[in-house]
Design an enzyme around this catalytic site. Structure first.
Site, PDB file in Angstrom:
ATOM      1  N   ARG A 232      -6.827  -5.021  -2.341  1.00  0.00           N
ATOM      2  CA  ARG A 232      -6.321  -4.986  -3.709  1.00  0.00           C
ATOM      3  C   ARG A 232      -6.865  -3.718  -4.356  1.00  0.00           C
ATOM      4  NH1 ARG A 232      -3.073  -7.970  -2.446  1.00  0.00           N
ATOM      5  NH2 ARG A 232      -2.557 -10.092  -3.118  1.00  0.00           N
ATOM      6  N   GLU A 261      -1.071  -0.972 -10.565  1.00  0.00           N
ATOM      7  CA  GLU A 261       0.277  -0.810 -10.012  1.00  0.00           C
ATOM      8  C   GLU A 261       1.341  -1.091 -11.081  1.00  0.00           C
ATOM      9  OE1 GLU A 261       0.535  -3.299  -6.477  1.00  0.00           O
ATOM     10  OE2 GLU A 261      -1.424  -2.573  -5.838  1.00  0.00           O
ATOM     11  N   HIS A 279       2.583  -0.708  -2.292  1.00  0.00           N
ATOM     12  CA  HIS A 279       2.247  -2.105  -1.996  1.00  0.00           C
ATOM     13  C   HIS A 279       3.268  -2.779  -1.080  1.00  0.00           C
ATOM     14  CE1 HIS A 279      -0.223  -5.750  -3.622  1.00  0.00           C
ATOM     15  NE2 HIS A 279       0.093  -5.897  -2.359  1.00  0.00           N
TER      16      HIS A 279
END
Lengths: 313, 335
Positions: A232, A261, A279
């Site tokens: 993450r 993000e 991602h």
């Protein structure tokens, strides 16, 4: 079952939306303009929340949904779900382990190769016509490089298995040493970083692992070291990482996740020793469908009083 | 096992004779890239330092004294060249590929050949796997997407395709092919192969490359270039691979009929390609530059600092061994 209200936290999969709409009354939270009002109006019927890596069920949302029985996450990571609150209120929580393990591990190795062998930079070199003027520069061999893995769970183990096929000596850091593990254990991330060429983040995001990659670790990894993050964004102190890369204090990075993000620090855009992905760790057609099926399967099981498929709480 | 013929009049070992004369067809970039000097116990003949064109230089007294040839960058060793250099008993190439050397003429003349042997196998296999993951998981395309700011403005990127469970056909199961197979197995691929001969491995063998393609999702070209393999991967084979099929080439450009491949990629009849080699390097077909499902690499498979260092050691090692009457480190044996 179509009177059961399911709140989807953010857009994540049109296939999943379709399937949820067939079975439940689906509310799309991102289309709601007045969220507090909406919650007051529908709190009586919403019995499930579907979240993912970007948005889940925090304490505030859980409190606003007194009929909430289950949170089914379209992800394996549960950092966006207040697990403590769920336990307190007897709310079930499920995620999507196993089905995405291989894809994420594949991508970790793909990033190692892309960074060390400058695959993306060479592709750009060819497309820009530069190859006609001269050869590309020397890159670094991946086979045989020492790989350090943070978190030796399902994903970490799958990464190790792949790296072994490249004759990479494997070492790891974990909260506790794993018994019967053939890989070398280091009791701290700094020690792990000091003793490997490529450091891969593969642990869950928790309060303890927040910014587990900090300045000290980055310094230990050093100007020839490479960081791969398939965990993450908040695992890494991003401003520290950016300045280390820009200043050449870190050799390179392959990043699939970021702290905010879809914002990615623009200072990284000009660097050749960095690979930036939006991602996509579990982003294959096959796996995303399998993840969606697990979410549906868990919700159906719950509302039919059957055992959950992949419960965490 | 020594690879040069024993006969009367064989020169004395290295330390008891004047420095062996070695003709360099090009200055080997492998040494220059590493700032490494050529070994000083040899006398290197450098045609580019002469005002004569190569053809004339080869007729000069200087050239005719050459006992060995060191070729790099695919500089050809032709029958004509060998005829004009009667003292040559060894050809050393810095490549694993041998298509630039007239092997038959070397055999006829009892000339030993040393190649790069196994020095590059891991490197090349690494790149093959890297290119394959890139095409399937859209790594380069995803990186472009982020750098162009599209993740913020357009939202989520397109899905890729899972590597695990794919049937991977390795064309040419030599040293490089075996390293590729070993790596792909760790990703959960089912490995199949085509080779000139069946090998003592457990992977299913296909004697016909089109049949292999029919039974695969991915083809990785790891064989050498010769008369039989030239344009072996043609339209038929690529169509057999199919719309979702991906091809990776780390062998030589001409193993694939490039025009056919480009056309099929443009038409969407082939899923994607990861290419380190092309028919007319450094020229790459324009049409490929516009495609997002191809990954293009400027023939870098062997160019890592580590492999170049190993290669330089090997070149020097082979030269020293040969001229000390010892077995070559990486002889090319007749098959």
């Amino acid at each position: 079952m179509d009177s059961i209200g399911v709140l989807m936290a953010c857009p994540m999969s049109s296939y999943l939306e379709q399937e949820l709409e067939k079975r439940f009354h689906l509310f799309k939270f991102w289309q709601v303009t007045q969220k507090p009002q909406f919650l007051k109006e529908h709190s009586g019927s919403i019995r499930a929340v579907v979240g993912n890596a970007m948005a889940g069920a925090d304490a505030e949302l859980i409190e606003a949904l007194p009929k909430l029985e289950i949170v089914a996450s379209y992800s394996v990571g549960l950092d966006k779900v207040d697990l403590g609150k769920c336990r307190e209120k007897g709310i079930r929580v499920t995620n999507t382990p196993d089905v995405l393990t291989e894809d994420v591990a594949d991508l970790a190795i793909g990033l190692c190769l892309a960074v060390l062998r400058r695959i993306c930079a060479s592709d750009k070199y060819v497309r820009s016509g530069k190859w006609k003027k001269g050869d590309f520069k020397l890159t670094t061999k991946f086979t045989g490089k020492t790989v350090g893995i943070i978190g030796l769970g399902r994903i970490g183990t799958a990464v190790a298995k792949r790296a072994e096929a490249f004759d990479c000596p494997i070492s790891y850091y974990s909260r506790t040493m794993k018994p019967d593990c053939k890989y070398k254990y280091y009791p701290s991330v700094v020690e792990l970083a000091s003793n490997c060429h490529i450091l891969i983040v593969a642990c869950p995001l928790t309060l303890e692992t927040h910014h587990i990659i900090n300045r000290e670790v980055i310094d230990a990894l050093g100007p020839k070291g490479v960081l791969i993050n398939i965990g993450r964004g908040p695992h890494v102190d991003e401003p520290e990482l950016v300045s280390a890369l820009v200043e050449g204090r870190l050799g390179g990075a392959g990043l699939d996740v970021f702290e905010q993000e879809p914002e990615v620090p623009e200072e990284l855009f000009g660097l050749e020793n960095v690979v930036l992905l939006p991602h996509v760790g579990s982003g294959t057609v096959e796996t995303r469908n399998a993840m969606a099926d697990l979410v549906i399967g868990n919700l159906e099981a719950h509302f039919m009083n059957k055992p959950l498929l992949t419960p965490v709480v | 096992m020594a690879s040069h013929p024993h006969h009367d009049g064989a020169p004395p070992p290295l330390h008891r004779r004047p420095p062996p004369r070695v003709l360099l067809l090009r200055h080997p970039p492998h040494f220059t890239l590493l700032n490494r000097p050529l070994p000083d116990n040899f006398h290197f003949l450098k045609p580019w330092e002469s005002s004569l064109p190569l053809h004339d230089f080869l007729s000069s007294a200087d050239a005719r004294s050459a006992e060995a040839i060191l070729t790099s960058g695919g500089a050809p060793v032709t029958a004509d060249m060998l005829r004009r250099l009667p003292e040559v008993r060894l050809v050393v190439t810095t490549s694993a590929g041998l298509n630039h050397i007239d092997l038959a003429e070397c055999r006829r003349r009892g000339i030993a050949i040393a190649s790069a042997g196994d020095v590059y196998s891991e490197e090349v296999a690494d790149l093959a796997v890297g290119l394959l993951i890139d095409v399937l998981r859209k790594v380069s395309a995803g990186d472009r997407y982020v750098r162009q700011g599209l993740w913020s403005s357009e939202g989520d990127f397109a899905h890729g395709s899972k590597l695990g469970g794919k049937r991977a056909g390795v064309v040419g199961l030599g040293r490089i092919g075996l390293e590729v197979a070993k790596r792909l197995e760790a990703f959960g691929c089912a490995v199949l192969y085509n080779s000139r001969k069946k090998k003592p491995v457990l992977y299913p063998f296909y004697s016909d490359v089109r049949e292999l393609a029919t039974n695969c999702d991915v083809l990785v070209i790891c064989c050498g270039l010769n008369e039989q393999t030239h344009h072996m991967i043609n339209r038929e084979v690529l169509l057999a691979l199919g719309k979702g099929g991906v091809i990776v080439n780390i062998g030589r450009g001409s193993i694939i009929d490039e025009k056919d491949m480009v056309q099929l990629l443009v038409q969407g009849e082939l899923g994607g390609a990861g290419l380190d080699v092309f028919e007319n390097e450094p020229n790459v077909p324009e049409e490929l530059l516009a495609l997002d499902n191809v990954v293009l690499s400027p023939h870098t498979a062997v160019f890592t600092a580590e492999s170049l260092s190993d290669l330089c050691d090997l070149v020097v090692g082979n030269l020293e061994a040969f001229f000390s009457d010892k077995p070559l480190l990486s002889p090319v044996l007749e098959e």
